[in-house]
Design a protein around this motif. Structure first.
Motif, PDB file in Angstrom:
ATOM      1  N   THR A   7       0.835  -1.197   0.000  1.00  0.00           N
ATOM      2  CA  THR A   7       0.000   0.000   0.000  1.00  0.00           C
ATOM      3  C   THR A   7       0.868   1.244   0.000  1.00  0.00           C
ATOM      4  O   THR A   7       0.594   2.216  -0.692  1.00  0.00           O
ATOM      5  CB  THR A   7      -0.938   0.012   1.225  1.00  0.00           C
ATOM      6  OG1 THR A   7      -1.757  -1.148   1.188  1.00  0.00           O
ATOM      7  CG2 THR A   7      -1.806   1.254   1.226  1.00  0.00           C
ATOM      8  N   GLY A   8       1.945   1.223   0.795  1.00  0.00           N
ATOM      9  CA  GLY A   8       2.796   2.391   0.802  1.00  0.00           C
ATOM     10  C   GLY A   8       3.929   2.281   1.792  1.00  0.00           C
ATOM     11  O   GLY A   8       3.958   1.390   2.643  1.00  0.00           O
ATOM     12  N   MET A  37      -2.926  -2.925  10.921  1.00  0.00           N
ATOM     13  CA  MET A  37      -2.237  -2.794   9.632  1.00  0.00           C
ATOM     14  C   MET A  37      -1.025  -3.718   9.570  1.00  0.00           C
ATOM     15  O   MET A  37      -0.345  -3.936  10.566  1.00  0.00           O
ATOM     16  CB  MET A  37      -1.813  -1.342   9.417  1.00  0.00           C
ATOM     17  CG  MET A  37      -2.972  -0.361   9.507  1.00  0.00           C
ATOM     18  SD  MET A  37      -2.420   1.358   9.616  1.00  0.00           S
ATOM     19  CE  MET A  37      -2.631   1.861   7.939  1.00  0.00           C
ATOM     20  N   GLN A 132       2.098  -4.768   3.826  1.00  0.00           N
ATOM     21  CA  GLN A 132       1.410  -3.696   3.113  1.00  0.00           C
ATOM     22  C   GLN A 132       2.075  -2.339   3.336  1.00  0.00           C
ATOM     23  O   GLN A 132       2.004  -1.466   2.479  1.00  0.00           O
ATOM     24  CB  GLN A 132      -0.050  -3.640   3.545  1.00  0.00           C
ATOM     25  CG  GLN A 132      -0.882  -4.816   3.052  1.00  0.00           C
ATOM     26  CD  GLN A 132      -2.342  -4.682   3.434  1.00  0.00           C
ATOM     27  OE1 GLN A 132      -2.663  -4.314   4.561  1.00  0.00           O
ATOM     28  NE2 GLN A 132      -3.227  -4.973   2.500  1.00  0.00           N
ATOM     29  N   HIS A 133       2.674  -2.158   4.494  1.00  0.00           N
ATOM     30  CA  HIS A 133       3.289  -0.880   4.825  1.00  0.00           C
ATOM     31  C   HIS A 133       4.728  -1.108   5.278  1.00  0.00           C
ATOM     32  O   HIS A 133       5.002  -2.010   6.072  1.00  0.00           O
ATOM     33  CB  HIS A 133       2.518  -0.169   5.943  1.00  0.00           C
ATOM     34  CG  HIS A 133       1.078   0.089   5.622  1.00  0.00           C
ATOM     35  ND1 HIS A 133       0.642   1.206   4.946  1.00  0.00           N
ATOM     36  CD2 HIS A 133      -0.028  -0.653   5.866  1.00  0.00           C
ATOM     37  CE1 HIS A 133      -0.670   1.153   4.802  1.00  0.00           C
ATOM     38  NE2 HIS A 133      -1.102   0.034   5.352  1.00  0.00           N
ATOM     39  N   ILE A 488      -0.791   8.516   7.922  1.00  0.00           N
ATOM     40  CA  ILE A 488      -1.210   7.310   7.194  1.00  0.00           C
ATOM     41  C   ILE A 488      -1.575   7.670   5.758  1.00  0.00           C
ATOM     42  O   ILE A 488      -1.244   6.951   4.803  1.00  0.00           O
ATOM     43  CB  ILE A 488      -2.373   6.626   7.922  1.00  0.00           C
ATOM     44  CG1 ILE A 488      -1.884   6.035   9.250  1.00  0.00           C
ATOM     45  CG2 ILE A 488      -2.982   5.530   7.053  1.00  0.00           C
ATOM     46  CD1 ILE A 488      -2.982   5.508  10.140  1.00  0.00           C
ATOM     47  N   SER A 489      -2.231   8.825   5.580  1.00  0.00           N
ATOM     48  CA  SER A 489      -2.584   9.269   4.234  1.00  0.00           C
ATOM     49  C   SER A 489      -1.328   9.516   3.395  1.00  0.00           C
ATOM     50  O   SER A 489      -1.284   9.155   2.215  1.00  0.00           O
ATOM     51  CB  SER A 489      -3.420  10.544   4.320  1.00  0.00           C
ATOM     52  OG  SER A 489      -3.732  11.032   3.037  1.00  0.00           O
ATOM     53  N   THR A 491       1.526   8.065   3.754  1.00  0.00           N
ATOM     54  CA  THR A 491       2.106   6.739   3.482  1.00  0.00           C
ATOM     55  C   THR A 491       1.430   6.099   2.269  1.00  0.00           C
ATOM     56  O   THR A 491       2.074   5.410   1.466  1.00  0.00           O
ATOM     57  CB  THR A 491       1.950   5.831   4.710  1.00  0.00           C
ATOM     58  OG1 THR A 491       2.507   6.467   5.832  1.00  0.00           O
ATOM     59  CG2 THR A 491       2.606   4.491   4.490  1.00  0.00           C
ATOM     60  N   GLN A 492       0.134   6.349   2.120  1.00  0.00           N
ATOM     61  CA  GLN A 492      -0.622   5.659   1.087  1.00  0.00           C
ATOM     62  C   GLN A 492      -0.610   6.380  -0.249  1.00  0.00           C
ATOM     63  O   GLN A 492      -1.020   5.827  -1.269  1.00  0.00           O
ATOM     64  CB  GLN A 492      -2.078   5.476   1.555  1.00  0.00           C
ATOM     65  CG  GLN A 492      -2.160   4.534   2.750  1.00  0.00           C
ATOM     66  CD  GLN A 492      -3.550   4.448   3.347  1.00  0.00           C
ATOM     67  OE1 GLN A 492      -4.387   5.323   3.137  1.00  0.00           O
ATOM     68  NE2 GLN A 492      -3.834   3.378   4.085  1.00  0.00           N
ATOM     69  N   LYS A 493      -0.112   7.623  -0.288  1.00  0.00           N
ATOM     70  CA  LYS A 493      -0.097   8.390  -1.541  1.00  0.00           C
ATOM     71  C   LYS A 493       1.259   8.262  -2.220  1.00  0.00           C
ATOM     72  O   LYS A 493       2.176   9.013  -1.968  1.00  0.00           O
ATOM     73  CB  LYS A 493      -0.415   9.853  -1.262  1.00  0.00           C
ATOM     74  CG  LYS A 493      -1.874  10.105  -0.847  1.00  0.00           C
ATOM     75  CD  LYS A 493      -2.129  11.573  -0.568  1.00  0.00           C
ATOM     76  CE  LYS A 493      -3.570  11.799  -0.151  1.00  0.00           C
ATOM     77  NZ  LYS A 493      -3.831  13.217   0.192  1.00  0.00           N
ATOM     78  N   GLN A 494       1.388   7.257  -3.064  1.00  0.00           N
ATOM     79  CA  GLN A 494       2.645   7.049  -3.801  1.00  0.00           C
ATOM     80  C   GLN A 494       2.354   6.691  -5.236  1.00  0.00           C
ATOM     81  O   GLN A 494       1.313   6.190  -5.563  1.00  0.00           O
ATOM     82  CB  GLN A 494       3.474   5.944  -3.133  1.00  0.00           C
ATOM     83  CG  GLN A 494       3.950   6.355  -1.740  1.00  0.00           C
ATOM     84  CD  GLN A 494       4.804   5.265  -1.128  1.00  0.00           C
ATOM     85  OE1 GLN A 494       5.900   4.982  -1.568  1.00  0.00           O
ATOM     86  NE2 GLN A 494       4.291   4.648  -0.095  1.00  0.00           N
TER      87      GLN A 494
END
Length: 494
Positions: A7-8, A37, A132-133, A488-489, A491-494
């Motif tokens: 996810t990131g 997570m 995922q992370h 967290i946001s 981390t997920q924006k890639q």
């Protein structure tokens, strides 16, 4: 573990060493885990003498072991693919994906970096298939101009992995705004674009008094402040590398333990169960400091046993130890400390330097020969003089032999008939030595060792319970102080 879609990732870089990178990653790992997570820690390149052994027989930085505990995942060599263990002022042993490739001088390692980079991204990709992370920890500062070429520890990694970055700074050191703005200014535009915000660490006082500075910082840089972590008094988690500062003893700490702060001391985290025990007074003795009387002396591990043995003698420790034993004191040697207690240490391959033969303290009848291949194993068993169970890990390149080993300190795999002896106890019962790191981590064995040493402690201390409570406390502080939804946001924006 089944393959998971990444996810990131998020990288924590610092304005300085000891800004709080390791602790923040550990705390974030626990927060992510508590939120259900799938997360793992990752440090591309680490320089430290504190290390841990993975289940598959590799070696990684101790900080990544703590972060893995926070994430509640098993250790892997891929969490720290490059570990540099300094053994001189200009050189280090290079650990690549858990195993030594030999010693390199600083300039030689600079030339080796392209191969190290291959290992870094290979390990990152392998973790990315399992979790995922990924929470990534930088090293030192990204603004070290002389180290920018071929960088794999900070922005060099972040750029290639397209990994967003948050920068943490320690306000307790002073100059926090200069640190953050200066660090950002020394990055390229492409690197600056990866920086998604700042975290300020170790703040004391009323946050309202800081607000004007935070507003200025955001306006000046165009980057958000993602939170201000308070100074957490009494937070005790395994140190990345620096030996903890001595703390003044109180009236409850009647049993005195001293440990020489060797120039190349390794795995000093072995002594956290003693240092944090409420009834023990533990003091590290540094260069040229007076050696005080004590109930117990412990010789720690060393990354350069021959050099540190000579330092020990030059500081008067040989005379102090002999006097200590004459007066009935107890002495423990761990790993390199065990080797120093013997008659000789031979280094025929020149692993530690040009001097290949050293005369030990000759307090135990055994000899050690250093070899190129390390022993890297997690082990369990029991103390030889009691039924107390013990766990630990071996990280050493020496093979020790001699009559003193006929009276072992530990029996490994003691449930089997072919239990392996480890270490030794002297015939007068004053000296105990072992190759095991983590020797004091098991509560029952810690109590038995303290009883052997003559400590009349009342409380039983469990370092593992303590670590868990401190990780929970850290995670609570992060939840309360940082904009976790924003982090967290990011981390997920890639």
């Amino acid at each position: 573990m089944a393959k998971q879609e990444l996810t990131g990732a998020l990288m924590v870089q610092g304005t300085t060493s000891d800004a709080g990178k390791s602790i923040l990653v550990a705390g974030l790992c626990r927060v992510f885990y508590r939120r259900g997570m799938s997360v793992a820690p990752f440090k591309p390149q680490n320089m430290a003498l504190n290390s841990a052994v993975t289940p598959d027989g590799g070696e990684i930085g101790r900080a990544q072991a703590l972060q893995a505990q926070a994430a509640n995942v098993p250790l892997s060599v891929h969490m720290n693919p490059v570990l540099l263990k300094p053994n001189t002022d200009t050189g280090a042993q290079v650990i690549l994906q858990g195993h030594s490739i030999g010693n390199l001088e600083a300039l030689d390692y600079h030339e080796y970096k392209p191969k190290a980079a291959e290992a870094v991204f290979d390990s990152f990709n392998m973790l990315s298939e399992q979790y995922q992370h990924i929470l990534v920890e930088g090293a030192g500062s990204p603004a070290e101009i002389n180290l920018r070429k071929g960088d794999i520890a900070n922005m060099g990694f972040a750029l290639k992995a397209n990994c967003p970055v948050i920068i943490i700074a320690d306000i307790d050191k002073g100059g926090v705004f200069a640190h953050l703005v200066g660090t950002l200014e020394l990055l390229s535009e492409e690197e600056q674009a990866l920086v998604k915000g700042f975290v300020i660490n170790r703040f004391r006082g009323d946050i309202a008094l800081l607000q004007g500075g935070l507003d200025w910082l955001e306006e000046k840089t165009g980057k958000p402040v993602l939170g201000v972590l308070p100074y957490l008094h009494g937070l005790h988690l395994d140190a990345e590398d620096a030996v903890p500062e001595n703390v003044k003893a109180d009236d409850n700490q009647q049993f005195k333990i001293i440990i020489p702060r060797l120039p190349h001391i390794s795995n000093h985290t072995d002594f956290e169960p003693l240092r944090l025990h409420p009834e023990l007074d533990v003091e590290y003795i540094s260069h040229l400091e007076t050696i005080p009387p004590a109930d117990l002396i412990i010789l720690p591990g060393s990354k350069n046993v021959g050099f540190d043995l000579q330092w020990l003698k030059s500081q008067g420790w040989e005379e102090a130890i002999n006097k200590h034993l004459r007066y009935g004191g107890k002495l423990i040697g761990i790993c390199g400390g065990l080797q120093m207690l013997g008659k000789t240490i031979s280094d025929p391959l020149g692993i530690e330097g040009e001097i290949t033969d050293h005369i030990g303290l000759a307090l135990m009848d055994f000899h050690t020969t250093l070899q190129a291949e390390k022993q890297l194993t997690n082990v369990g068993g029991k103390l030889a003089f009691t039924d107390a169970p013990i766990t630990g890990y071996e990280i050493h390149a020496g093979i020790t032999h001699g009559k003193a080993l006929e009276n072992p300190a530990v029996l490994l795999d003691s449930n089997h008939e072919d239990a392996k002896p480890d270490g030794a106890i002297s015939t007068d019962d004053q000296i105990l030595c072992t190759y095991l790191h983590g020797f004091f981590d098991t509560p029952d064995s810690l109590q038995a060792i303290l009883d052997w040493a003559g400590a009349t402690t009342i409380e039983q201390f469990d370092i593992n319970t303590q670590r868990e409570s401190q990780l929970e406390r850290l995670a609570d502080a992060i939840e309360d102080s940082l904009a976790m939804d924003d982090i967290i946001s990011i981390t997920q924006k890639q």
